[in-house]
Design an enzyme around this catalytic site. Structure first.
Site, PDB file in Angstrom:
ATOM      1  N   MET A  56       0.859  -1.180   0.000  1.00 15.86           N
ATOM      2  CA  MET A  56       0.000   0.000   0.000  1.00 15.86           C
ATOM      3  C   MET A  56       0.896   1.231   0.000  1.00 15.86           C
ATOM      4  O   MET A  56       1.675   1.442   0.927  1.00 15.86           O
ATOM      5  CB  MET A  56      -0.918  -0.003   1.217  1.00 15.86           C
ATOM      6  CG  MET A  56      -1.776  -1.250   1.334  1.00 15.86           C
ATOM      7  SD  MET A  56      -2.743  -1.621  -0.163  1.00 15.86           S
ATOM      8  CE  MET A  56      -3.737  -0.122  -0.297  1.00 15.86           C
ATOM      9  N   GLY A 120       4.962  -2.774   8.662  1.00 24.52           N
ATOM     10  CA  GLY A 120       4.837  -1.678   7.724  1.00 24.52           C
ATOM     11  C   GLY A 120       3.554  -1.754   6.931  1.00 24.52           C
ATOM     12  O   GLY A 120       2.529  -2.188   7.429  1.00 24.52           O
ATOM     13  N   CYS A 121       3.636  -1.339   5.642  1.00 28.65           N
ATOM     14  CA  CYS A 121       2.420  -1.125   4.868  1.00 28.65           C
ATOM     15  C   CYS A 121       2.251  -2.100   3.720  1.00 28.65           C
ATOM     16  O   CYS A 121       1.746  -1.756   2.657  1.00 28.65           O
ATOM     17  CB  CYS A 121       2.391   0.309   4.345  1.00 28.65           C
ATOM     18  SG  CYS A 121       2.319   1.513   5.675  1.00 28.65           S
ATOM     19  N   GLY A 122       2.677  -3.323   3.907  1.00 26.99           N
ATOM     20  CA  GLY A 122       2.373  -4.357   2.937  1.00 26.99           C
ATOM     21  C   GLY A 122       1.102  -5.073   3.345  1.00 26.99           C
ATOM     22  O   GLY A 122       0.598  -4.912   4.445  1.00 26.99           O
TER      23      GLY A 122
END
Length: 293
Positions: A56, A120-122
């Site tokens: 993302m 994080g943003c995965g």
């Protein structure tokens, strides 16, 4: 790309403006306004036509992102092992096609990836855009929450974050009843993990999603809305700001989303009908905030 050159994908939309209501806890009138939000978009990294991961991201500097991600993931050892990067539209997002030199591509495809959970943003475990999580839409929920209840929950949450008081390094997710009394609080270094822990505690005790609301101390990305929808709650309060995709998913799932919720005000982004003000009047001549949100 040289450090001082113009960023790649500079023309991509990175900010989106949405209508809002700003509600002060001690004022029965809300202010109609507009808020710029960071654009959040799924980006599928693809090597040799094989999808690898969905992350993302803000859709700018995507070529830089592809190079940096490839290095930090251990896919390449230097930029020379990438022949080029191209961007194409995908279903619900973008695809980053990373062209590796033949030897490195063979090594990459031969390596079995062990996906580890990230803070994080995965999107963990997802390697293709079509597999992005989406909760089943729910309808017919008549739940309402007062701004006073939201204020009480936010005030109590500060003292309830035991681990964060000691470390200043974790996020919290909490469940408050309709009066704003905290029923459960869970903390974790990962904001998604904290919400998963909270939802786990709630389903283990057969908590009725219609009897309260979720409060999170982190920013509100689309996953936080999806997780809330999966549980069945219809009101989500976030201390930090939402992303553009979070707003889209909140509308899809008919969720009342309040964010930038602080000690004096909150900002309403979707689901006006569930938030009960001290009085029903809303300032702003000629504007219907219910239809706008």
């Amino acid at each position: 790309m040289p450090p001082n050159s113009e960023p790649s994908n500079a023309a991509a939309e990175t900010v989106r403006r949405v209508p809002t209501l700003v509600v002060a806890y001690d004022d029965p009138q809300a202010r109609v306004g507009e808020r710029p939000l960071a654009v959040e978009m799924p980006v599928n990294l693809v090597y040799g036509s094989v999808p690898y991961a969905v992350m993302m991201t803000t859709p700018a500097d995507l070529e830089d992102f592809a190079y940096g991600f490839s290095l930090t993931e251990g896919i390449v050892a230097s930029s020379d092992e990438i022949r080029g990067v191209s961007v194409e539209d995908g279903e619900g997002g973008l695809r980053l096609l990373v062209d590796l030199v033949p030897g490195r591509l063979r090594e990459h495809l031969a390596r079995k990836r062990a996906i580890s959970g990230r803070t994080g943003c995965g999107v963990c475990g997802i390697d293709d855009l079509a597999a992005l999580p989406k909760a089943e839409p729910r309808t017919g929920r008549e739940q309402t929450v007062t701004v006073g209840a939201v204020q009480r929950a936010l005030t109590a949450l500060g003292e309830a974050q035991v681990l964060n008081h000691e470390t200043r390094a974790v996020h919290a997710a909490a469940w408050a009843d309709r009066d704003g009394t905290l029923v459960a609080v869970r903390e974790d270094v990962g904001r998604h993990n904290g919400l998963d822990k909270l939802i786990g505690a709630l389903i283990r005790t057969n908590t009725d999603p219609a009897e309260g609301f979720v409060v999170i101390t982190s920013r509100c990305s689309f996953e936080m809305v999806e997780k809330t929808a999966s549980f069945g709650a219809s009101v989500l309060v976030a201390i930090s700001a939402p992303t553009s995709l979070a707003i889209e998913r909140a509308r899809l799932h008919d969720i009342t989303l309040c964010a930038i919720a602080r000690s004096d005000t909150l900002t309403l982004f979707t689901g006006r009908e569930r938030l009960v003000l001290a009085e029903p009047s809303v300032s702003g001549q000629g504007v219907d905030p219910v239809s706008a949100l």
